[in-house]
Scaffold this active site. Sequence first.
Site, PDB file in Angstrom:
ATOM      1  N   SER A 205      27.532 108.730  65.158  1.00 37.16           N
ATOM      2  CA  SER A 205      27.154 109.862  66.577  1.00 37.16           C
ATOM      3  C   SER A 205      25.572 108.165  67.433  1.00 37.16           C
ATOM      4  O   SER A 205      26.269 107.080  67.672  1.00 37.16           O
ATOM      5  CB  SER A 205      26.473 110.867  66.086  1.00 37.16           C
ATOM      6  OG  SER A 205      25.565 111.714  67.229  1.00 37.16           O
TER       7      SER A 205
ATOM      8  N   ASP B 283      35.183 118.261  68.359  1.00 37.60           N
ATOM      9  CA  ASP B 283      33.168 117.950  68.007  1.00 37.60           C
ATOM     10  C   ASP B 283      32.297 118.301  69.331  1.00 37.60           C
ATOM     11  O   ASP B 283      33.042 118.630  70.789  1.00 37.60           O
ATOM     12  CB  ASP B 283      33.024 116.596  68.451  1.00 37.60           C
ATOM     13  CG  ASP B 283      31.818 115.528  68.537  1.00 37.60           C
ATOM     14  OD1 ASP B 283      30.740 116.569  68.608  1.00 37.60           O
ATOM     15  OD2 ASP B 283      31.671 114.893  67.305  1.00 37.60           O
TER      16      ASP B 283
ATOM     17  N   HIS C 108      31.479 118.508  65.157  1.00 36.78           N
ATOM     18  CA  HIS C 108      30.672 116.312  64.478  1.00 36.78           C
ATOM     19  C   HIS C 108      30.293 116.202  63.314  1.00 36.78           C
ATOM     20  O   HIS C 108      29.175 115.711  62.958  1.00 36.78           O
ATOM     21  CB  HIS C 108      29.203 117.391  65.886  1.00 36.78           C
ATOM     22  CG  HIS C 108      28.826 115.977  66.207  1.00 36.78           C
ATOM     23  ND1 HIS C 108      29.273 114.410  66.893  1.00 36.78           N
ATOM     24  CD2 HIS C 108      27.678 115.312  66.374  1.00 36.78           C
ATOM     25  CE1 HIS C 108      28.306 113.725  67.295  1.00 36.78           C
ATOM     26  NE2 HIS C 108      27.301 114.269  66.659  1.00 36.78           N
TER      27      HIS C 108
END
EC number: 3.1.2.12
Lengths: 277, 277
Positions: B148, B223, B256
């Site tokens: 991320s 995600d 995620h």
Amino acid sequence: MSLKLIEKHRSFGGEQYKYRHYSKSLQCDMTFSIYLPSNKEEKKIPLIWWLSGLTCTDDNFSQKSGFQRLAEKYQVAVIIPDTSPRGENVADDEGWDLGQGAGFYLNATQDPWAKHYNMYTYIVDELTATATTLVPHFSGEQSIMGHSMGGHGALVIGMKNAARFKAISAFSPISSPSQVLWGIKAFSTYLGEDKTSWKEWDASELVKEAGMPPILITQGTQDEFYPKQLDEITFLKNARENNQVVHYKKAEGYDHSYFFIATFLEEHFAFHMEYLK
Amino acid sequence: MSLKLIEKHRSFGGEQYKYRHYSKSLQCDMTFSIYLPSNKEEKKIPLIWWLSGLTCTDDNFSQKSGFQRLAEKYQVAVIIPDTSPRGENVADDEGWDLGQGAGFYLNATQDPWAKHYNMYTYIVDELTATATTLVPHFSGEQSIMGHSMGGHGALVIGMKNAARFKAISAFSPISSPSQVLWGIKAFSTYLGEDKTSWKEWDASELVKEAGMPPILITQGTQDEFYPKQLDEITFLKNARENNQVVHYKKAEGYDHSYFFIATFLEEHFAFHMEYLK
């Protein structure tokens, strides 16, 4: 039992679920987690129970052990209960080794604990009934493992239900709770001062009965709780005298943490799968 | 640099360390974690950097990814920095996507951020000098990966130092930060409104330069941040136009979380080891 799905994550091909439900035996809302492997071949799937240690919830093992890789590899479902009843109306204690987060997997008989602290019945009856409906293609075969207080829980629940659980394993378990401070504090609080009532919750007593499931224990030599809380001698002595199959392994340099559990978890899964096939 | 060891755990045969130290480039106390494999054969050991995402510290990857199994398997050291400067005297923001826990791996130029928010220099100069002394038998070879915001960091640091990092990989990275809300908020705050200053911290700009290290990206299709924050199109278009080696993989049904990272981490380690041998 009405279940509310509160989390779902794909993990190693299978799915990690977290549910909330009202427990009749604990008289409070509870969460638990369950992992279902992908089962692409639609085979029969056995079920392993994981019981966590003091202060844990059902999240610790889910998030820190990496067990999902192994559950998918071996195509086995894994269920993780919380470690005690929960909530504002549930009796608690200031210490982290008593009350919420420290249910010790028994049925309490003393006030104010007896109303909610029935983790044994919750797991063996109520959650078992639920779990077995959540596993598609369930084979009916179960085994149980745990860590520390949950190692005690796995030994006690596994041996009290020897016909149901095909194998038992534990990481750094409280295997002789009546001999150590954690166990004495919990048992005298939940069960009262009469030590005869402690025996049915003490693995070192239960192991005297013939025909227990095969047991694997791994203990780190640098475990900070090993010297005072995790005395294995009484348990091993009684197991030996009664010809139980107990593998007791020392892990050189390992502590009490999930770093230790994660390292030896594959060996424990492989042990369980010998008996779940 | 004076280091204080604050945690040490044996894990999969190697050792997981956590240190505290004073950082000159960040002007505050910082922690970082480093794993050293057992290296029983006393071979040369390469080093992989892991950069974490928003809100993380150096603990998340240590505790939730299971990477130690892979670092031991491949005999590679892994270093995990924190995600921002820390402390009461360090500028912060109420949002979880700005300030402490959200350093974005750049050198800030705007007040009040410029004094402490120099994560780029901290990692590339200061922590690199330290880390390389902590790895016995260090081979000199390094690569970098992240998740991320840390995927953005891995891409940016890896490409700005293409001669040093043999490979780059990222899980659900912010690969086009100037195009998405997280990146626009961070860059306008730390770097100011003049977007020309953003380009050197935007992977989709850096990838236009020839001769970047090989890149692997994995993105979960479920995600929750993918639709709005993790737009890959600008990055992939510019990579393609400049003939960069970029593998961009979609992971069906994954979100995620660290459940996603843990699942695909072995593939990322294997990718890095192709170039670290």
